[in-house]
Design an enzyme around this catalytic site. Structure first.
Site, PDB file in Angstrom:
ATOM      1  CG  ASP A  22      -2.024   0.996   1.166  1.00 12.97           C
ATOM      2  OD1 ASP A  22      -1.721   2.195   0.966  1.00 12.97           O
ATOM      3  OD2 ASP A  22      -3.190   0.614   1.302  1.00 12.97           O
TER       4      ASP A  22
ATOM      5  CD  GLN B 177     -14.611  -0.736  -2.456  1.00  9.53           C
ATOM      6  OE1 GLN B 177     -15.809  -0.927  -2.233  1.00  9.53           O
ATOM      7  NE2 GLN B 177     -13.939  -1.417  -3.371  1.00  9.53           N
TER       8      GLN B 177
ATOM      9  CG  HIS C 102      -8.321  -3.522  -2.016  1.00  6.31           C
ATOM     10  ND1 HIS C 102      -9.183  -2.785  -2.795  1.00  6.31           N
ATOM     11  CD2 HIS C 102      -8.119  -2.793  -0.893  1.00  6.31           C
ATOM     12  CE1 HIS C 102      -9.481  -1.659  -2.176  1.00  6.31           C
ATOM     13  NE2 HIS C 102      -8.852  -1.641  -1.005  1.00  6.31           N
ATOM     14  CG  PHE C 103      -8.876  -9.330   1.454  1.00  8.93           C
ATOM     15  CD1 PHE C 103      -9.838  -9.599   2.418  1.00  8.93           C
ATOM     16  CD2 PHE C 103      -9.049  -9.854   0.180  1.00  8.93           C
ATOM     17  CE1 PHE C 103     -10.951 -10.373   2.120  1.00  8.93           C
ATOM     18  CE2 PHE C 103     -10.163 -10.627  -0.124  1.00  8.93           C
ATOM     19  CZ  PHE C 103     -11.115 -10.889   0.846  1.00  8.93           C
ATOM     20  CG  HIS C 104      -6.635  -2.623   3.675  1.00 10.00           C
ATOM     21  ND1 HIS C 104      -5.940  -1.494   3.324  1.00 10.00           N
ATOM     22  CD2 HIS C 104      -7.871  -2.486   3.126  1.00 10.00           C
ATOM     23  CE1 HIS C 104      -6.715  -0.702   2.598  1.00 10.00           C
ATOM     24  NE2 HIS C 104      -7.899  -1.286   2.464  1.00 10.00           N
TER      25      HIS C 104
HETATM   26  P1  5GP Z   1      -9.733   1.085   0.310  1.00  4.83           P
HETATM   27  O1  5GP Z   1     -10.138   2.346   0.995  1.00  4.83           O
HETATM   28  O2  5GP Z   1     -10.326   1.080  -1.073  1.00  4.83           O
HETATM   29  O3  5GP Z   1      -9.997  -0.150   1.077  1.00  4.83           O
HETATM   30  O4  5GP Z   1      -8.169   1.149   0.220  1.00  4.83           O
HETATM   31  C1  5GP Z   1      -7.454   1.578  -0.869  1.00  4.83           C
HETATM   32  C2  5GP Z   1      -6.008   1.577  -0.431  1.00  4.83           C
HETATM   33  O5  5GP Z   1      -5.230   1.765  -1.588  1.00  4.83           O
HETATM   34  C3  5GP Z   1      -5.626   2.682   0.547  1.00  4.83           C
HETATM   35  O6  5GP Z   1      -5.059   2.100   1.712  1.00  4.83           O
HETATM   36  C4  5GP Z   1      -4.613   3.527  -0.209  1.00  4.83           C
HETATM   37  O7  5GP Z   1      -3.556   3.963   0.614  1.00  4.83           O
HETATM   38  C5  5GP Z   1      -4.128   2.587  -1.287  1.00  4.83           C
HETATM   39  N1  5GP Z   1      -3.785   3.197  -2.564  1.00  4.83           N
HETATM   40  C6  5GP Z   1      -4.402   4.231  -3.185  1.00  4.83           C
HETATM   41  N2  5GP Z   1      -3.814   4.483  -4.370  1.00  4.83           N
HETATM   42  C7  5GP Z   1      -2.812   3.576  -4.503  1.00  4.83           C
HETATM   43  C8  5GP Z   1      -1.860   3.330  -5.538  1.00  4.83           C
HETATM   44  O8  5GP Z   1      -1.800   3.982  -6.563  1.00  4.83           O
HETATM   45  N3  5GP Z   1      -0.988   2.303  -5.328  1.00  4.83           N
HETATM   46  C9  5GP Z   1      -1.010   1.541  -4.188  1.00  4.83           C
HETATM   47  N4  5GP Z   1      -0.100   0.553  -4.091  1.00  4.83           N
HETATM   48  N5  5GP Z   1      -1.886   1.758  -3.191  1.00  4.83           N
HETATM   49  C10 5GP Z   1      -2.792   2.758  -3.355  1.00  4.83           C
END
Ligand code: 5GP
Length: 143
Positions: free
Chosen positions: A36, A99, A105-107
Protein backbone atom coordinates in the site's frame (compact mmCIF):
# COMPACT_ATOMS: atom_id res chain seq x y z
CA UNK A 1 -29.07 0.17 -3.03
CA UNK A 2 -27.47 -1.29 -6.18
CA UNK A 3 -23.70 -0.87 -6.46
CA UNK A 4 -22.29 0.88 -9.53
CA UNK A 5 -20.64 -1.30 -12.21
CA UNK A 6 -16.96 -2.25 -12.13
CA UNK A 7 -14.75 0.41 -13.75
CA UNK A 8 -11.94 -1.09 -15.88
CA UNK A 9 -9.88 2.05 -15.39
CA UNK A 10 -9.70 2.02 -11.61
CA UNK A 11 -6.19 2.44 -10.22
CA UNK A 12 -5.81 -1.21 -9.13
CA UNK A 13 -6.94 -2.44 -12.58
CA UNK A 14 -4.10 -0.30 -13.95
CA UNK A 15 -1.68 -1.87 -11.46
CA UNK A 16 -2.85 -5.32 -12.60
CA UNK A 17 -2.28 -4.41 -16.25
CA UNK A 18 1.17 -3.04 -15.38
CA UNK A 19 0.19 0.47 -16.49
CA UNK A 20 1.04 1.85 -13.04
CA UNK A 21 4.04 0.61 -11.02
CA UNK A 22 3.64 -1.19 -7.72
CA UNK A 23 5.89 -2.97 -5.22
CA UNK A 24 4.70 -6.55 -5.68
CA UNK A 25 5.49 -9.14 -3.06
CA UNK A 26 3.49 -12.10 -4.39
CA UNK A 27 1.73 -13.21 -7.57
CA UNK A 28 -0.02 -16.37 -8.69
CA UNK A 29 -2.50 -17.18 -11.45
CA UNK A 30 -5.45 -15.63 -9.61
CA UNK A 31 -4.04 -13.09 -7.15
CA UNK A 32 -1.42 -10.41 -6.56
CA UNK A 33 -0.15 -8.80 -3.36
CA UNK A 34 1.62 -5.43 -3.29
CA UNK A 35 2.58 -2.66 -0.89
CA UNK A 36 0.00 0.00 0.00
CA UNK A 37 1.54 3.37 -1.00
CA UNK A 38 -0.01 5.09 2.02
CA UNK A 39 0.71 2.47 4.68
CA UNK A 40 -1.09 2.56 8.01
CA UNK A 41 1.93 0.76 9.47
CA UNK A 42 5.24 -0.42 7.95
CA UNK A 43 4.52 -3.55 5.91
CA UNK A 44 0.89 -2.68 5.05
CA UNK A 45 0.17 -4.97 2.11
CA UNK A 46 -2.83 -5.32 -0.20
CA UNK A 47 -4.04 -8.65 -1.59
CA UNK A 48 -6.34 -8.63 -4.61
CA UNK A 49 -7.89 -11.17 -6.93
CA UNK A 50 -7.03 -10.60 -10.59
CA UNK A 51 -10.63 -11.18 -11.67
CA UNK A 52 -12.53 -7.92 -11.92
CA UNK A 53 -14.96 -7.15 -9.13
CA UNK A 54 -15.76 -3.88 -7.42
CA UNK A 55 -15.93 -5.41 -3.96
CA UNK A 56 -17.42 -8.36 -2.05
CA UNK A 57 -20.91 -7.83 -3.48
CA UNK A 58 -20.02 -8.76 -7.06
CA UNK A 59 -17.01 -11.03 -6.38
CA UNK A 60 -16.72 -14.52 -7.81
CA UNK A 61 -16.90 -16.90 -4.79
CA UNK A 62 -14.02 -19.01 -6.15
CA UNK A 63 -11.82 -15.89 -6.45
CA UNK A 64 -12.72 -14.96 -2.88
CA UNK A 65 -11.89 -18.43 -1.60
CA UNK A 66 -8.48 -18.35 -3.21
CA UNK A 67 -7.79 -14.75 -2.14
CA UNK A 68 -8.34 -15.53 1.55
CA UNK A 69 -5.70 -18.28 1.40
CA UNK A 70 -3.28 -15.69 -0.03
CA UNK A 71 -4.30 -13.25 2.72
CA UNK A 72 -3.27 -15.94 5.21
CA UNK A 73 0.07 -16.49 3.44
CA UNK A 74 0.80 -12.75 3.44
CA UNK A 75 -0.34 -12.34 7.07
CA UNK A 76 2.15 -15.01 8.17
CA UNK A 77 4.92 -13.38 6.13
CA UNK A 78 4.30 -9.82 7.38
CA UNK A 79 4.08 -11.04 10.97
CA UNK A 80 7.52 -12.56 10.59
CA UNK A 81 9.01 -9.77 8.46
CA UNK A 82 7.97 -6.99 10.88
CA UNK A 83 8.11 -8.99 14.10
CA UNK A 84 4.47 -8.01 14.58
CA UNK A 85 2.48 -8.70 17.74
CA UNK A 86 -0.64 -9.02 15.62
CA UNK A 87 -1.93 -8.56 12.08
CA UNK A 88 -5.05 -6.58 11.20
CA UNK A 89 -7.04 -7.73 8.14
CA UNK A 90 -9.55 -5.27 6.66
CA UNK A 91 -11.76 -5.13 3.58
CA UNK A 92 -14.18 -2.29 2.79
CA UNK A 93 -17.26 -2.35 0.57
CA UNK A 94 -18.56 0.91 -0.92
CA UNK A 95 -17.65 4.45 0.19
CA UNK A 96 -19.93 4.43 3.23
CA UNK A 97 -17.79 1.57 4.58
CA UNK A 98 -14.51 3.33 3.77
CA UNK A 99 -13.73 1.90 0.31
CA UNK A 100 -11.77 4.32 -1.86
CA UNK A 101 -10.46 2.07 -4.69
CA UNK A 102 -13.07 -0.01 -6.44
CA UNK A 103 -11.33 -3.29 -7.22
CA UNK A 104 -11.77 -5.86 -4.43
CA UNK A 105 -8.78 -6.00 -2.09
CA UNK A 106 -7.83 -7.01 1.43
CA UNK A 107 -5.59 -4.94 3.70
CA UNK A 108 -2.98 -6.93 5.66
CA UNK A 109 -1.53 -4.64 8.32
CA UNK A 110 1.10 -5.58 10.92
CA UNK A 111 0.39 -4.26 14.44
CA UNK A 112 2.78 -3.65 17.30
CA UNK A 113 1.49 -3.53 20.86
CA UNK A 114 0.79 0.09 21.89
CA UNK A 115 1.61 1.59 18.45
CA UNK A 116 -1.33 3.43 16.86
CA UNK A 117 -2.23 2.95 13.20
CA UNK A 118 -1.66 5.88 10.85
CA UNK A 119 -4.77 7.20 9.06
CA UNK A 120 -6.32 5.24 6.17
CA UNK A 121 -5.21 6.73 2.81
CA UNK A 122 -3.01 9.17 4.73
CA UNK A 123 0.58 10.02 3.79
CA UNK A 124 2.43 8.66 0.74
CA UNK A 125 5.45 6.59 1.77
CA UNK A 126 8.89 7.01 0.25
CA UNK A 127 9.51 4.54 -2.62
CA UNK A 128 12.80 3.35 -1.12
CA UNK A 129 11.03 2.45 2.14
CA UNK A 130 8.27 0.59 0.28
CA UNK A 131 10.89 -1.33 -1.73
CA UNK A 132 12.79 -2.25 1.43
CA UNK A 133 9.59 -3.41 3.16
CA UNK A 134 8.54 -5.40 0.10
CA UNK A 135 11.89 -7.17 0.15
CA UNK A 136 11.42 -8.13 3.81
CA UNK A 137 8.07 -9.72 2.96
CA UNK A 138 9.45 -11.50 -0.12
CA UNK A 139 12.31 -12.86 2.00
CA UNK A 140 9.82 -14.11 4.62
CA UNK A 141 7.71 -15.72 1.88
CA UNK A 142 10.77 -17.45 0.50
CA UNK A 143 12.14 -18.34 3.94
P1 5GP B 1 -9.73 1.09 0.31
O1 5GP B 1 -10.14 2.35 0.99
O2 5GP B 1 -10.33 1.08 -1.07
O3 5GP B 1 -10.00 -0.15 1.08
O4 5GP B 1 -8.17 1.15 0.22
C1 5GP B 1 -7.45 1.58 -0.87
C2 5GP B 1 -6.01 1.58 -0.43
O5 5GP B 1 -5.23 1.77 -1.59
C3 5GP B 1 -5.63 2.68 0.55
O6 5GP B 1 -5.06 2.10 1.71
C4 5GP B 1 -4.61 3.53 -0.21
O7 5GP B 1 -3.56 3.96 0.61
C5 5GP B 1 -4.13 2.59 -1.29
N1 5GP B 1 -3.78 3.20 -2.56
C6 5GP B 1 -4.40 4.23 -3.19
N2 5GP B 1 -3.81 4.48 -4.37
C7 5GP B 1 -2.81 3.58 -4.50
C8 5GP B 1 -1.86 3.33 -5.54
O8 5GP B 1 -1.80 3.98 -6.56
N3 5GP B 1 -0.99 2.30 -5.33
C9 5GP B 1 -1.01 1.54 -4.19
N4 5GP B 1 -0.10 0.55 -4.09
N5 5GP B 1 -1.89 1.76 -3.19
C10 5GP B 1 -2.79 2.76 -3.35
Amino acid sequence: MTSPAYDDNNIFAKILKGEIPSYRVYEDEHTIAFMDVMPQSPGHTLVMPKSPSRNIFDADPAALQHAITVVQKIAVAVQEAFDADGVYIAQFNEPSAGQTVFHLHFHVIPRLEGVALKPHSGKMEDGAVLAENAKKIIDALNG
